[in-house]
Design an enzyme around this catalytic site. Structure first.
Site, short mmCIF file in Angstrom:
data_model
loop_
_atom_site.label_atom_id
_atom_site.label_comp_id
_atom_site.label_asym_id
_atom_site.label_seq_id
_atom_site.Cartn_x
_atom_site.Cartn_y
_atom_site.Cartn_z
N GLY A 530 0.83 -1.20 0.00
CA GLY A 530 0.00 0.00 0.00
C GLY A 530 0.86 1.25 0.00
O GLY A 530 2.06 1.21 -0.22
N VAL A 532 2.82 4.62 1.54
CA VAL A 532 3.62 4.94 2.72
C VAL A 532 3.55 6.45 2.95
O VAL A 532 3.74 7.24 2.02
CB VAL A 532 5.09 4.51 2.52
CG1 VAL A 532 5.85 4.69 3.83
CG2 VAL A 532 5.16 3.08 2.06
N ASP A 642 13.79 -11.30 -0.37
CA ASP A 642 13.48 -10.19 -1.27
C ASP A 642 14.54 -9.11 -1.17
O ASP A 642 14.24 -7.92 -1.00
CB ASP A 642 12.09 -9.61 -0.94
CG ASP A 642 11.51 -8.81 -2.10
OD1 ASP A 642 12.01 -8.97 -3.24
OD2 ASP A 642 10.57 -8.03 -1.87
#
Length: 859
Positions: A530, A532, A642
């Protein structure tokens, strides 16, 4: 008083005349923005409203459908998560004005919609009698461009009636569209243009339909539709299209400089385009021996292309200070270009149009643009400059359709590997994807997750855990207490009591107050989880608040993993969590505000100053220490999964901190040497051994870190689809150049001549070993740290400084500029980190471990 009134009237009159001449009053004609398949009005990430499309459809069989999952590269559900599916020929009837030119934009997100797989969709699209697409496959196109969605923009000549009929006709399977925009534009946006190489041939661009192929803000940053002169165009940065090691320098107008539109209408290009530029640099000797060059691929042959170049010299003041030649496809398009002579003064924009015909060749067709100083005029400065590039394909015989592009060999190879994992499943939930730039195969990962998820649902006795790519609300809340009065959750439904006790719990009211009700002006990043926001808590403490997208209902697993993981970890080079918020359908993570953002921002795609080689080494060493702690210093082995430059954050003191643990894996037993798990990560950084076998080890992080090392050295993305096929993957191309002994040809031009060759060799050798095909051949983080410290010692020796004094290096780096590409728009990490919280583990003293290196003759 009379004189003042006269002056006021005169100024108003001039303003009205100017608007009439320049055609800037486009707001008088309404734009039409349709969210196809939506049932009610919705807003996108930029706040633009998309209205339902149903009332504009005539004929045919159509249905409103929703995509099965949202690719992380999609910054907004609108308009991509819904689509209009056509199983027979159907049309949209859109009202237009006969004397008005229009931008028509079509949005496509090739996903699985119910029982309809976009892989099976081939269709034609017409606009009145103009063929826009023929046998078009959005799926194949997205594969070739390594994007999850595409936008096709057309500039249409004024229609002869009051209606624009847009027709969708299935050829194989079905047709679909996610969004349609009809934006009015000035009828005089284009004029007659002379054809390059044929001075006696003039092309009437004013009466030509066009397809936008490229639109670049040269030397500048990504420009969103909301910041574009009322035409809602998107401008991308030009760096991915630069050819060769010499990419010149970027320049930006002084804050006090004014862009003075005189004879150029303001709608031609926004101020941001004319406020930044790319030039060749200050070295006369160097500039005389190279061309500033851009290369554009995916060019359909047997079409004419209009190339519009935007110029604005905001430094020089008189003619013959900078004079240059312009070449398009190895033909001279303009001799002795002099921006000041064209525009009439400093800070005054101008543009030039050129038309070139691209003939059918034997390979992939390209369009080349090059510039070099016009030495014959003996200018004051041997330089060239450019502010913006637009390339449009002109219609031929009432058609703009081209063939579907072919995916690269690398993409096909990876897709074949993906299909080999799905031989046991009968599910057809196969979704094509690929985030722009560095996240190109996140869609592939999502397809794997969906396949495994569907297989587990059908196999009796298997665990029913849901893939974190899928929505979890509604079926994952198994515990927790709720207040019947407020409706707020009094206990997290996803977190262990230990994790909740180790970090602070914020109320959603506190989150709203900290971010001024999530004001868009406070947005500092957007990722798969989403947006920030920069926020203030406790009366003055700066924080970064990562808020989940409440409408997509995704990210519960990542939310839980991040909190469970970070609440236990304490280390100087890992982010640490301040707290979290979970109320009803809202999830927020609160970190300390990281002043210098991500490592990637300081390498490319921004206007940040260049990093010195020594600083880059220190940042890599800090990140390696954080990963080393994860692998060896925590209670159990933790694999990040990641590792990439957007997940390495920098604080005010330039200390690197590894972040984003939403995909991390951990376990008490690594006796098997691996964890069997569904493949996740970011394409370009993904360990090929992990991808093939689905067996995750700490050496998977080592492979990803090797890509980061080459990214730091070369200052280019891990994936760059605009480059020739063999150069798309940085890992593959860097290894190729390393083996050929020509690695220095692809390093960041800023670093050339500033690196101790021995330091670079040690660094490159380390990166090469990290990218070994087999995990057992890759070094440990301990070995990597030794080598990086050694490379730093070698660099210190060249600069005449000792190892003990390197920490006192000034925080001021040498000046320079980088430019920005959207898609950043395609990053999965926020620009946030966190202050330390108490946990069960202690930080290892890695400084002592590596302090044994006291001279450059060590390892």
């Amino acid at each position: 008083m009379y004189i003042k009134t006269q002056k006021l009237f005169y100024l108003v009159f001039l303003s009205l005349v100017s608007n009439a001449i320049h055609g800037t009053s486009l707001d008088s004609v309404d734009s039409l923005i349709l969210g196809c398949g939506t049932e009610s009005e919705a807003k996108d990430a930029d706040g633009r409203k998309w209205e339902p499309d149903a009332k504009f459809i005539t004929g045919g069989n159509s249905a409103s459908v929703r995509a099965q999952f949202q690719d992380p590269s999609l910054l907004s559900e609108t308009p991509y998560m819904t689509a209009r599916i056509f199983t027979s020929k159907a049309t949209y009837k859109l009202s237009v004005k006969p004397d008005q030119r229009y931008f028509l934009r079509l949005h496509f997100y090739p996903a699985v919609y119910g029982s309809n797989n976009a892989e099976e969709a081939f269709f034609n699209v017409m606009a009145n009698d103009l063929t826009l697409m023929k046998n078009f496959s959005a799926s194949l196109t997205c594969k070739a461009l390594t994007q999850s969605y595409i936008i096709r923009e057309y500039s249409l000549v004024p229609p002869t009636s009051d209606s624009l009929i847009v027709t969708f006709e299935p050829v194989v399977g079905f047709a679909f569209v996610n969004g349609i925009e009809l934006i009015p534009m000035a009828a005089d946006m284009f004029d007659t243009v002379t054809m390059v190489g044929f001075s006696d041939q003039a092309i009437d661009a004013k009466s030509s339909n066009m397809q936008t192929m490229y639109r670049l803000n040269v030397g500048g940053q990504f420009i969103s539709p909301n910041n574009d002169s009322g035409l809602t165009r998107t401008w991308y940065d030009d760096l991915p299209y630069m050819f060769g090691a010499q990419s010149g320098v970027t320049n930006q107008a002084n804050a006090n400089s004014k862009i003075d539109y005189q004879n150029v209408p303001k709608y031609v290009a926004p101020v941001d385009v004319y406020s930044t530029a790319r030039s060749m640099g200050n070295s006369k000797a160097i500039n005389q021996n190279y061309n500033l060059t851009w290369v554009f691929q995916q060019i359909d042959p047997n079409y004419m292309y209009l190339v519009r170049l935007h110029f604005c010299d905001f430094y020089n003041t008189k003619p013959n200070q900078i004079v240059f030649n312009i070449y398009i496809n190895n033909q001279t398009a303009q001799r002795e270009a002099d921006v000041i002579a064209w525009s009439g003064g400093k800070g005054v924009p101008t543009y030039k149009d050129y038309v070139v015909y691209v003939v059918d060749g034997k390979g992939d067709e390209e369009l080349w643009l090059a510039m070099n100083p016009a030495k014959e005029t003996q200018p004051e400065f041997y330089d060239a400059l450019l502010n913006g590039i637009e390339i449009f394909k002109l219609d031929m015989k009432k058609s703009l359709a081209g063939p579907n592009p072919q995916p690269s060999d690398m993409f096909i190879k990876n897709e074949q590997q993906q299909k080999s994992f799905q031989t046991e499943t009968t599910s057809k939930a196969h979704v094509i994807g690929g985030a722009a730039g560095g996240a190109a195969a996140v869609g592939i990962m999502a397809a794997l997750c969906i396949a495994v998820y569907n297989r587990k649902k059908k196999e009796p006795g298997t665990d029913s855990q849901t893939s974190s790519w899928l929505p979890l609300y509604g079926n994952s809340h198994t515990s927790g207490t709720r207040s019947t009065i407020s409706g707020k959750s009094n206990a997290s439904t996803h977190l262990s009591s230990a994790a909740q006790g180790r970090c602070r719990r914020f109320s959603f009211a506190e989150m709203k107050h900290a971010t001024k009700n999530f004001d868009e002006s406070n947005v500092i990043g957007v990722g798969g989880f989403g947006k920030v926001y920069k926020g203030i808590v406790d009366g003055g403490m700066k924080v970064a608040i990562k808020r989940s997208n409440p409408s997509s209902e995704q990210g519960v697993n990542e939310f839980q993993t991040e909190i469970e993981m970070l609440s236990e970890l304490r280390h100087k080079h890992l982010v640490s969590l301040i707290g979290f918020c979970e109320e009803d359908r809202e999830m927020c993570l609160v970190y300390d505000y990281m002043a210098r953002g991500t490592l990637r921002e300081h390498l490319y795609k921004s206007n940040k100053p260049h990093l010195t080689w020594k600083r880059r080494l220190e940042i890599c060493i800090g990140a390696a220490k954080g990963l080393h702690y994860l692998h060896t210093g925590a209670k159990w082995t933790i694999i990040h999964r990641d590792v990439k430059t957007t997940n390495i954050l920098l604080d005010e003191q330039w200390d690197a901190k590894v972040s984003d643990f939403g995909l991390s894996k951990t376990g008490p037993d690594m006796s098997n040497g691996h964890v069997s798990t569904v493949v996740k990560g970011s394409f370009g950084y993904l360990d090929p051994e992990y991808f093939k076998r689905q067996q995750l080890t700490e050496k998977s992080d080592v492979y990803s870190f090797g890509v980061v090392l080459f990214e730091v050295l070369c200052a280019r993305p891990a994936l760059n689809p605009s480059l020739p096929k063999e150069q798309v993957s940085l890992a593959d191309w860097a290894l190729h150049c390393q083996k050929k002994g020509v690695l220095e040809d692809i390093i960041d031009p800023y670093l050339k001549g500033k690196i101790n060759p021995e330091s670079m060799k040690k660094f490159a050798d380390t990166a090469e070993k990290c990218l070994s095909e087999h995990g057992m051949d890759r070094p440990t983080l301990n070995d990597i740290l030794w080598n990086l410290e050694f490379a730093l010692q070698l660099q210190d020796n060249m600069e005449g400084s000792s190892h003990s004094s390197r920490r006192s290096e000034s925080n001021h780096d040498e000046s320079g500029s980088r430019n920005q590409n959207a898609a950043s728009h395609y990053s999965n990490q926020s620009h946030g980190s966190a202050s330390e919280v108490h946990g069960d583990t202690e930080e290892m003293n890695t400084e002592e471990i590596f302090s044994q290196i006291v001279n450059p003759k060590g390892r």
